[in-house]
Design an enzyme around this catalytic site. Structure first.
Site, PDB file in Angstrom:
ATOM      1  N   GLY A 155      -8.642   2.770  11.798  1.00 18.25           N
ATOM      2  CA  GLY A 155      -8.877   3.831  12.787  1.00 18.25           C
ATOM      3  C   GLY A 155     -10.309   4.296  12.690  1.00 18.25           C
ATOM      4  N   GLN A 189     -17.290  10.250  13.491  1.00 16.99           N
ATOM      5  CA  GLN A 189     -17.679   9.464  12.311  1.00 16.99           C
ATOM      6  C   GLN A 189     -18.900   8.579  12.589  1.00 16.99           C
ATOM      7  OE1 GLN A 189     -13.336   8.189  11.609  1.00 16.99           O
ATOM      8  NE2 GLN A 189     -14.219   8.200   9.557  1.00 16.99           N
ATOM      9  N   CYS A 246     -10.553   7.019   4.016  1.00 15.99           N
ATOM     10  CA  CYS A 246     -11.387   7.483   5.121  1.00 15.99           C
ATOM     11  C   CYS A 246     -12.728   6.747   5.074  1.00 15.99           C
ATOM     12  CB  CYS A 246     -11.632   8.992   4.992  1.00 15.99           C
ATOM     13  SG  CYS A 246     -12.534   9.682   6.387  1.00 15.99           S
ATOM     14  N   LEU A 247     -13.156   6.202   6.205  1.00 13.76           N
ATOM     15  CA  LEU A 247     -14.410   5.445   6.221  1.00 13.76           C
ATOM     16  C   LEU A 247     -15.609   6.355   5.969  1.00 13.76           C
ATOM     17  CD1 LEU A 247     -13.629   2.989   9.154  1.00 13.76           C
ATOM     18  CD2 LEU A 247     -13.614   2.525   6.692  1.00 13.76           C
ATOM     19  N   HIS A 263      -4.459  11.504  11.254  1.00 18.02           N
ATOM     20  CA  HIS A 263      -5.729  11.449  10.497  1.00 18.02           C
ATOM     21  C   HIS A 263      -6.919  11.462  11.461  1.00 18.02           C
ATOM     22  CE1 HIS A 263      -8.317   9.781   7.082  1.00 18.02           C
ATOM     23  NE2 HIS A 263      -9.065   9.554   8.140  1.00 18.02           N
ATOM     24  N   GLU A 264      -6.819  10.681  12.546  1.00 18.34           N
ATOM     25  CA  GLU A 264      -7.938  10.594  13.511  1.00 18.34           C
ATOM     26  C   GLU A 264      -8.075  11.871  14.336  1.00 18.34           C
ATOM     27  OE1 GLU A 264      -8.445   6.986  11.807  1.00 18.34           O
ATOM     28  OE2 GLU A 264      -9.832   8.279  12.887  1.00 18.34           O
ATOM     29  N   HIS A 298      -9.873  14.434  12.518  1.00 17.79           N
ATOM     30  CA  HIS A 298     -11.335  14.242  12.571  1.00 17.79           C
ATOM     31  C   HIS A 298     -11.925  14.960  13.789  1.00 17.79           C
ATOM     32  CE1 HIS A 298     -12.702  11.639   9.339  1.00 17.79           C
ATOM     33  NE2 HIS A 298     -11.794  10.711   9.595  1.00 17.79           N
TER      34      HIS A 298
END
Ligand SMILES: O=C(O)C[C@@H](Cc1ccccc1)C(=O)SCC(=O)c1ccccc1
Ligand SMILES: [Zn+2]
Length: 172
Positions: free
Chosen positions: A45, A50, A93-94, A135-136, A139
Protein backbone atom coordinates in the site's frame (compact mmCIF):
# COMPACT_ATOMS: atom_id res chain seq x y z
CA UNK A 1 8.09 7.82 -12.23
CA UNK A 2 9.29 6.53 -8.87
CA UNK A 3 8.87 9.23 -6.22
CA UNK A 4 11.15 9.61 -3.15
CA UNK A 5 9.56 8.36 0.08
CA UNK A 6 9.19 10.60 3.14
CA UNK A 7 10.58 8.93 6.25
CA UNK A 8 9.95 9.31 9.99
CA UNK A 9 10.53 11.78 11.73
CA UNK A 10 9.56 14.14 8.86
CA UNK A 11 6.65 16.22 10.26
CA UNK A 12 5.02 16.21 6.81
CA UNK A 13 3.77 12.69 7.66
CA UNK A 14 1.52 14.30 10.30
CA UNK A 15 -0.31 16.61 7.84
CA UNK A 16 -4.01 16.00 7.14
CA UNK A 17 -4.40 15.45 3.39
CA UNK A 18 -6.96 17.41 1.34
CA UNK A 19 -9.71 15.90 -0.81
CA UNK A 20 -9.18 15.63 -4.57
CA UNK A 21 -11.64 17.94 -6.37
CA UNK A 22 -11.65 16.40 -9.84
CA UNK A 23 -10.30 13.09 -11.20
CA UNK A 24 -8.44 14.22 -14.33
CA UNK A 25 -5.48 12.89 -16.31
CA UNK A 26 -3.03 14.51 -13.88
CA UNK A 27 -4.59 12.50 -11.02
CA UNK A 28 -4.44 9.33 -13.13
CA UNK A 29 -0.76 9.97 -13.93
CA UNK A 30 -0.08 10.58 -10.22
CA UNK A 31 -1.84 7.30 -9.29
CA UNK A 32 0.44 5.53 -11.80
CA UNK A 33 3.54 7.05 -10.16
CA UNK A 34 2.19 5.96 -6.76
CA UNK A 35 1.74 2.34 -7.92
CA UNK A 36 5.20 2.31 -9.54
CA UNK A 37 6.71 3.66 -6.32
CA UNK A 38 4.81 1.11 -4.20
CA UNK A 39 5.90 -1.90 -6.32
CA UNK A 40 9.50 -0.62 -6.34
CA UNK A 41 9.67 -0.28 -2.53
CA UNK A 42 8.16 -3.01 -2.39
CA UNK A 43 4.99 -2.51 -0.42
CA UNK A 44 1.33 -3.55 -0.39
CA UNK A 45 0.00 0.00 0.00
CA UNK A 46 1.02 3.65 -0.29
CA UNK A 47 -0.66 6.95 0.64
CA UNK A 48 0.07 10.16 -1.30
CA UNK A 49 1.49 11.96 1.75
CA UNK A 50 4.29 9.36 1.83
CA UNK A 51 5.64 10.90 -1.40
CA UNK A 52 5.00 14.42 -0.08
CA UNK A 53 1.59 15.08 -1.67
CA UNK A 54 -1.04 15.97 0.99
CA UNK A 55 -3.92 14.65 -1.16
CA UNK A 56 -6.55 12.06 -0.26
CA UNK A 57 -5.40 9.33 -2.65
CA UNK A 58 -4.06 5.87 -1.77
CA UNK A 59 -3.04 2.83 -3.78
CA UNK A 60 -2.72 -0.80 -2.69
CA UNK A 61 -2.22 -4.30 -4.00
CA UNK A 62 -2.87 -7.09 -1.50
CA UNK A 63 -2.72 -9.94 -4.07
CA UNK A 64 -0.80 -12.99 -2.86
CA UNK A 65 2.90 -13.30 -3.72
CA UNK A 66 3.43 -14.99 -7.16
CA UNK A 67 -0.24 -14.28 -8.03
CA UNK A 68 -1.16 -11.70 -10.74
CA UNK A 69 -0.99 -8.13 -9.37
CA UNK A 70 -4.30 -6.47 -8.39
CA UNK A 71 -3.59 -2.73 -8.20
CA UNK A 72 -6.36 -0.65 -6.57
CA UNK A 73 -6.72 3.15 -6.37
CA UNK A 74 -8.88 4.88 -3.73
CA UNK A 75 -9.67 8.62 -4.04
CA UNK A 76 -11.24 10.50 -1.08
CA UNK A 77 -11.84 7.23 0.81
CA UNK A 78 -14.14 7.26 3.85
CA UNK A 79 -14.69 4.48 6.37
CA UNK A 80 -18.50 4.41 6.70
CA UNK A 81 -18.80 1.28 8.89
CA UNK A 82 -16.55 -0.77 11.20
CA UNK A 83 -17.14 -4.27 12.60
CA UNK A 84 -17.25 -4.68 16.37
CA UNK A 85 -14.97 -7.67 15.93
CA UNK A 86 -11.29 -6.70 15.95
CA UNK A 87 -8.26 -8.51 14.57
CA UNK A 88 -4.51 -8.26 15.13
CA UNK A 89 -2.10 -8.06 12.21
CA UNK A 90 1.63 -7.41 11.93
CA UNK A 91 2.09 -4.06 10.19
CA UNK A 92 5.02 -2.27 8.63
CA UNK A 93 5.29 1.15 7.01
CA UNK A 94 7.38 2.33 4.05
CA UNK A 95 7.94 5.56 5.98
CA UNK A 96 9.25 3.63 9.00
CA UNK A 97 11.46 1.08 7.24
CA UNK A 98 12.47 -2.22 8.83
CA UNK A 99 10.15 -1.82 11.84
CA UNK A 100 7.19 -4.16 12.26
CA UNK A 101 4.70 -4.45 15.11
CA UNK A 102 1.33 -6.04 15.84
CA UNK A 103 -1.65 -3.65 15.60
CA UNK A 104 -5.26 -4.39 16.58
CA UNK A 105 -7.98 -2.88 14.34
CA UNK A 106 -11.61 -3.57 13.40
CA UNK A 107 -11.59 -6.86 11.45
CA UNK A 108 -13.90 -5.54 8.70
CA UNK A 109 -14.64 -2.06 7.32
CA UNK A 110 -16.95 -0.59 4.70
CA UNK A 111 -15.21 2.10 2.63
CA UNK A 112 -16.80 4.59 0.23
CA UNK A 113 -14.44 6.15 -2.32
CA UNK A 114 -14.10 7.53 -5.85
CA UNK A 115 -12.31 5.43 -8.50
CA UNK A 116 -10.02 6.58 -11.31
CA UNK A 117 -13.06 7.05 -13.58
CA UNK A 118 -14.48 9.50 -11.03
CA UNK A 119 -17.24 7.03 -10.06
CA UNK A 120 -18.46 6.59 -6.46
CA UNK A 121 -17.70 3.09 -5.19
CA UNK A 122 -18.25 1.18 -1.97
CA UNK A 123 -16.31 -1.88 -0.77
CA UNK A 124 -16.77 -4.18 2.22
CA UNK A 125 -13.29 -5.28 3.21
CA UNK A 126 -11.94 -7.85 5.67
CA UNK A 127 -8.61 -9.60 6.20
CA UNK A 128 -5.44 -7.95 4.91
CA UNK A 129 -7.46 -5.57 2.68
CA UNK A 130 -9.25 -4.19 5.76
CA UNK A 131 -5.95 -3.85 7.63
CA UNK A 132 -4.20 -2.14 4.70
CA UNK A 133 -7.13 0.19 3.93
CA UNK A 134 -7.22 1.35 7.58
CA UNK A 135 -3.42 1.82 7.63
CA UNK A 136 -3.53 3.90 4.41
CA UNK A 137 -6.57 5.97 5.41
CA UNK A 138 -4.79 6.69 8.71
CA UNK A 139 -1.91 8.16 6.64
CA UNK A 140 -4.40 10.59 5.02
CA UNK A 141 -5.22 11.82 8.55
CA UNK A 142 -1.58 12.09 9.68
CA UNK A 143 -1.85 8.93 11.81
CA UNK A 144 0.94 6.31 11.81
CA UNK A 145 0.69 2.68 12.97
CA UNK A 146 3.20 3.40 15.75
CA UNK A 147 0.51 5.66 17.30
CA UNK A 148 -1.28 2.45 18.35
CA UNK A 149 1.75 1.18 20.28
CA UNK A 150 2.61 1.94 23.89
CA UNK A 151 4.29 5.32 24.47
CA UNK A 152 7.44 3.45 25.51
CA UNK A 153 7.63 1.49 22.23
CA UNK A 154 6.72 4.55 20.13
CA UNK A 155 9.41 6.70 21.79
CA UNK A 156 12.04 4.02 21.13
CA UNK A 157 11.13 3.94 17.42
CA UNK A 158 11.02 7.74 17.07
CA UNK A 159 14.36 8.10 18.86
CA UNK A 160 15.93 5.52 16.52
CA UNK A 161 14.65 7.34 13.41
CA UNK A 162 15.72 10.74 14.76
CA UNK A 163 19.24 9.35 15.13
CA UNK A 164 19.09 7.87 11.58
CA UNK A 165 17.92 11.25 10.25
CA UNK A 166 21.04 12.92 11.72
CA UNK A 167 23.25 10.41 9.89
CA UNK A 168 21.20 10.71 6.64
CA UNK A 169 22.17 13.33 3.99
CA UNK A 170 19.53 16.13 3.72
CA UNK A 171 17.20 15.84 0.68
CA UNK A 172 18.58 17.69 -2.39
O1 LIG B 1 3.48 2.40 4.62
C1 LIG B 1 2.61 1.88 3.90
O2 LIG B 1 1.48 2.38 3.76
C2 LIG B 1 2.94 0.59 3.19
C3 LIG B 1 2.79 -0.63 4.10
C4 LIG B 1 1.33 -1.05 4.07
C5 LIG B 1 0.93 -2.06 5.12
C6 LIG B 1 1.73 -3.19 5.41
C7 LIG B 1 1.29 -4.12 6.37
C8 LIG B 1 0.07 -3.93 7.03
C9 LIG B 1 -0.70 -2.80 6.73
C10 LIG B 1 -0.28 -1.89 5.78
C11 LIG B 1 3.69 -1.71 3.55
O3 LIG B 1 3.49 -2.23 2.48
S1 LIG B 1 5.06 -2.13 4.50
C12 LIG B 1 5.82 -3.42 3.54
C13 LIG B 1 5.05 -4.73 3.60
O4 LIG B 1 4.26 -4.90 4.49
C14 LIG B 1 5.29 -5.77 2.60
C15 LIG B 1 6.28 -5.61 1.65
C16 LIG B 1 6.49 -6.59 0.71
C17 LIG B 1 5.69 -7.71 0.68
C18 LIG B 1 4.67 -7.87 1.63
C19 LIG B 1 4.46 -6.90 2.59
ZN1 LIG C 1 2.49 3.28 6.25
Amino acid sequence: TIRPLILLPDPKLREVSKPIERVDDAVRKFADDMLETMYDAPGIGLAAIQVGEPRRLLVLDVAEKDAPPEPQVFINPEIVARSEERSVHEEGCLSIPDYYAEVERPAAVTVKYIDLDGKEQKVEANGILATCLQHEIDHLNGVLFIDYLSKLKRDIVVRKFKKLAKDRPPPA
